[in-house]
Design an enzyme around this catalytic site. Sequence first.
Site, PDB file in Angstrom:
ATOM      1  N   HIS A  79      46.252  41.677  42.655  1.00  0.00           N
ATOM      2  CA  HIS A  79      45.013  40.938  41.269  1.00  0.00           C
ATOM      3  C   HIS A  79      44.671  42.018  39.605  1.00  0.00           C
ATOM      4  CE1 HIS A  79      45.200  36.937  42.966  1.00  0.00           C
ATOM      5  NE2 HIS A  79      44.814  37.851  43.559  1.00  0.00           N
ATOM      6  N   LYS A 138      33.870  33.804  30.949  1.00  0.00           N
ATOM      7  CA  LYS A 138      34.588  35.039  31.983  1.00  0.00           C
ATOM      8  C   LYS A 138      33.504  36.316  32.328  1.00  0.00           C
ATOM      9  CE  LYS A 138      37.731  35.964  29.199  1.00  0.00           C
ATOM     10  NZ  LYS A 138      39.289  35.432  29.548  1.00  0.00           N
ATOM     11  N   ARG A 139      33.196  36.758  33.324  1.00  0.00           N
ATOM     12  CA  ARG A 139      32.657  37.894  33.380  1.00  0.00           C
ATOM     13  C   ARG A 139      32.622  38.967  32.511  1.00  0.00           C
ATOM     14  NH1 ARG A 139      31.249  38.153  39.199  1.00  0.00           N
ATOM     15  NH2 ARG A 139      30.298  40.549  38.842  1.00  0.00           N
ATOM     16  N   LYS A 154      37.622  42.874  29.193  1.00  0.00           N
ATOM     17  CA  LYS A 154      37.625  41.521  28.260  1.00  0.00           C
ATOM     18  C   LYS A 154      37.471  41.633  26.873  1.00  0.00           C
ATOM     19  CE  LYS A 154      37.049  38.979  33.010  1.00  0.00           C
ATOM     20  NZ  LYS A 154      38.185  39.267  33.528  1.00  0.00           N
ATOM     21  N   THR A 208      42.770  32.302  34.202  1.00  0.00           N
ATOM     22  CA  THR A 208      43.414  31.126  34.816  1.00  0.00           C
ATOM     23  C   THR A 208      42.118  30.700  33.295  1.00  0.00           C
ATOM     24  OG1 THR A 208      41.504  31.983  35.698  1.00  0.00           O
ATOM     25  CG2 THR A 208      44.031  31.466  36.576  1.00  0.00           C
ATOM     26  N   LYS A 258      43.031  26.662  31.105  1.00  0.00           N
ATOM     27  CA  LYS A 258      41.937  25.520  30.929  1.00  0.00           C
ATOM     28  C   LYS A 258      41.561  24.703  29.872  1.00  0.00           C
ATOM     29  CE  LYS A 258      40.320  27.452  36.038  1.00  0.00           C
ATOM     30  NZ  LYS A 258      39.102  28.503  36.345  1.00  0.00           N
TER      31      LYS A 258
HETATM   32  C1  26Q Z   1      36.707  45.450  45.444  1.00  0.00           C
HETATM   33  C2  26Q Z   1      36.530  46.478  46.794  1.00  0.00           C
HETATM   34  C3  26Q Z   1      34.520  46.455  45.992  1.00  0.00           C
HETATM   35  C4  26Q Z   1      34.125  45.264  46.059  1.00  0.00           C
HETATM   36  C5  26Q Z   1      34.290  44.468  45.372  1.00  0.00           C
HETATM   37  C6  26Q Z   1      35.785  44.493  44.701  1.00  0.00           C
HETATM   38  C7  26Q Z   1      36.415  43.195  44.285  1.00  0.00           C
HETATM   39  C8  26Q Z   1      35.828  42.191  44.535  1.00  0.00           C
HETATM   40  C9  26Q Z   1      36.990  41.100  43.939  1.00  0.00           C
HETATM   41  C10 26Q Z   1      37.649  43.634  43.985  1.00  0.00           C
HETATM   42  C11 26Q Z   1      38.105  42.686  42.826  1.00  0.00           C
HETATM   43  C12 26Q Z   1      37.809  41.283  42.517  1.00  0.00           C
HETATM   44  C13 26Q Z   1      38.443  40.485  41.432  1.00  0.00           C
HETATM   45  C14 26Q Z   1      38.927  40.279  41.096  1.00  0.00           C
HETATM   46  C15 26Q Z   1      40.004  39.519  40.087  1.00  0.00           C
HETATM   47  O1  26Q Z   1      39.077  38.330  40.133  1.00  0.00           O
HETATM   48  N1  26Q Z   1      40.788  39.623  39.128  1.00  0.00           N
HETATM   49  C16 26Q Z   1      41.481  38.004  38.768  1.00  0.00           C
HETATM   50  O2  26Q Z   1      42.130  37.785  38.774  1.00  0.00           O
HETATM   51  C17 26Q Z   1      42.666  36.475  38.600  1.00  0.00           C
HETATM   52  C18 26Q Z   1      43.432  36.083  39.299  1.00  0.00           C
HETATM   53  O3  26Q Z   1      44.221  35.911  39.469  1.00  0.00           O
HETATM   54  C19 26Q Z   1      43.798  36.992  37.052  1.00  0.00           C
HETATM   55  O4  26Q Z   1      43.618  35.695  36.296  1.00  0.00           O
HETATM   56  C20 26Q Z   1      42.879  38.640  36.856  1.00  0.00           C
HETATM   57  O5  26Q Z   1      43.482  38.341  34.688  1.00  0.00           O
HETATM   58  C21 26Q Z   1      41.978  39.031  37.398  1.00  0.00           C
HETATM   59  O6  26Q Z   1      40.986  40.080  36.715  1.00  0.00           O
END
Ligand code: 26Q
Length: 824
Positions: free
Chosen positions: A363, A556-557, A562, A667, A671
């Site tokens: 991702h 979004k976050r 972003k 995503t 929407k």
């Molecule tokens: C990693 C290591 C330690 C702690 C946390 C994490 C961690 C947690 C969550 C790293 C990444 C995430 C989340 C990532 C995320 O939400 N990515 C998004 O995924 C979506 C679905 O595929 C995409 O549409 C977005 O572009 C992407 O940013």
Amino acid sequence: AWKKFSAKGFETKDEFEAEAVRHIETTLARSLFNCDEFAAYAGTALAFRDRLVIEWNKTQQRHTFADQKRVYYLSLEFLMGRALDNAMLNVGMKDIAKDGLADLGFRMEDVIAQERDAALGNGGLGRLAACFLDSLATLNYPAWGYALRYRYGIFRQEIVDGYQVEVPDYWLDFNPWEFPRHDVTVDVQFYGNVRKYQDQSGKQISVWENGEIVTAVAYDAPIPGNATKTTNNLRLWSSKASHGEFDFTKFNSGEYEQSVADQQRAETISAVLYPNDSLDRGKELRLKQQYFWCAASLFDIVRRFKKSKKAWKDFPNQVAIQLNDTHPTLAIPELQRILIDQEGLEWDEAWAIVQATFGYTNHTVLPEALEKWSVPLLQHLLPRHLQIIYDINLQFLQYVERNFPKDRDMLGRVSIIEESQPKMVRMAYLAVIGSHKVNGVAELHSDLIKTTIFKDFVKIYGPDKFTNVTNGITPRRWLHQANPRLSELIASKLGGFEYLNDLTTLHKLEAFVDDKEFRKEFQEIKYANKVRLSQYIKEKNGVAVNPAALFDIQVKRMHEYKRQQLNIFGVIHRYLEIKDMTPEEKKKVQPRVSIFGGKAAPGYWMAKTVIHLINQVGKVVNADKDVGDLLKVIFLEDYNVSKAEIIIPASDISEHISTAGTEASGTSNMKFVLNGGLIIGTCDGANIEITREVGEENIFLFGNLSEDVEDLRHAHYYEEFNLDPMLDRVFTAIREGVFGDAGQFSALVDGIVDHGDYYLVSDDFKSYVDTQRLIDEAYKKQDEWLTKTITSVSRMGFFSSDRCIDEYAEMIWNVEPVKPQTNG
Ligand code: 26Q
């Protein structure tokens, strides 16, 4: 003989009322005399839950009997939101319940609003997992989700004096959707040492011993499909001390306090969701969470397989495991360990099973988000797994050496072990090596991973190991549930709600683009949704906004990539322009409401600064009499799934403006368009495919392309950096303190002016402002705008998560649906 006793739940309004009341009076032990909205929610939820449970049990029986390959979706995040509305729409008795609740004196929407969000995720990745569960059930795939039962979901965001404050989200007080399975437990080991010996035949045996044991307890939640009886399972693991509630030896020897402390330490593992979505900080507790969840889930999957008494080589014909990012990568060495240490398989035989079982979804390409764990930490926590990882690496590097003897740097580049101080395990490489397929989440992203982070692996394994599955969203939640009037209007033209389960038929809507009545209703629905959001804004922010203004939304976050900062700088630019205008000029201005929402990771200082700036700008602009309705700036607190359901249907324009090449997919862009909003966006992620589908004339693209990003960054450092003059003017206003103490925002401005503008805000600023100008003009031509929105909606069929799930099933999992005998 038992058949005549089997439950069937309610069928009529009166039966619904009787069931709800029975639950309020007996399950909750509450008197009907003080039945408030919460009790009404609880009674309704429990009544529907009964119905779900019946189909849930039958589905599990049916899937066991069918004896087909199952999918296991391993995700540390499932951002489910609320369950009641979804359950009602899927069971199909919402109208009955609505009438029943009215009899009891309640409004359905107030009752629905009593439920807390299940917020077990950060953002896109977690919500994607939730949409996938919906599609898997709807399409009748035998599938389970596995995750952790966090006691605290993603924090609640409060805005105090313009700053983000995090409040814990203790969400489990009343959760009618989960079923504790105290009989389904797994003991998970940590720490300890590995003892090696040779057995009689001279075979090397490894025993992992003297570790600390923590018990995983299963909690299950039903996942109903739409217009099908299939109800799948989401299994969440909760951690507790392995000795149970009473450790008698310790208790009796007076170590009661120690015993309780041990218990709390064990429970800490599943206590809290990590609120980072883009930064890997290498915390030991996070690694413990990952292993605890992987080990419990794999034990459960293997246990189910072993009941079938099949040979091990059949494992990949019965089990497909999808890894949602690298978070569950430890499942790879864990399965290898089970097969060789516990089941006695040879290394090669076991490894072939492992590779055939796993698929890995990437991702992100952002280097700071790629997971690495230090070798000393792994050595300490999971000594046997570290050995297996080294063995996997050795085999792999030998293979690479044989096949690429001339490329001398290759081995160091592709090694799972990074030769740093301390050494690190690169989880993405381990995931690639241990899987049979690797996919990105939009076309551009899938191309990028093949030419950047996994370039060498494409050479080693060939291009076919890497594929694309463009993300999607469930139209049940994101259209039918969030925007019921639009869903109904579409159904009235398409001959029923079947389109929700075959979204490609949406294209038939285009035939009505010139239909006067249809256009009028479509427009009225958008307006009503904007009125609803305006009321919400008035209630929460105390600001009156004009629902006839252009609603411009970015939710979004919060993250630098972003580029919410680009948006707010654009807003400031707009504000300064309005301040310079004569009354005559002001009459020509398209009124606009700029709406923001999103959480910043608690330790992400820059993201928090952007939140603060947005709030400060709002404070100044919203109170400025020179501006009035021409511009309002709103920050909506605590953006989450249930708030998205109110916000998204109310947009005219939404912003998806990441630096090209940084947003894997996105995503929410899908929407918004599905709900009749247009997009301003960069050529990034799924924006590109949305453009392909809706047509270039129906989207507002701007900015530099991903292939130019590297050169531009280079130029910032090694040639002159030219700050865009309009942006310079914005920065001057900030520095002069127009939006409060300038010192607060100096790092934000300096990052662009003095520190290389990594995210290319200045490079894209003019193009962004020009495009916003085009949008103002386009919006004034309401008729053409409406045509664009209707056309776009009708061309969004591709973005259903049903399409993605069918692609995964065919290309990656090789699984078939198990159809219930009768549908509906
Ligand atoms: C990693 C290591 C330690 C702690 C946390 C994490 C961690 C947690 C969550 C790293 C990444 C995430 C989340 C990532 C995320 O939400 N990515 C998004 O995924 C979506 C679905 O595929 C995409 O549409 C977005 O572009 C992407 O940013």
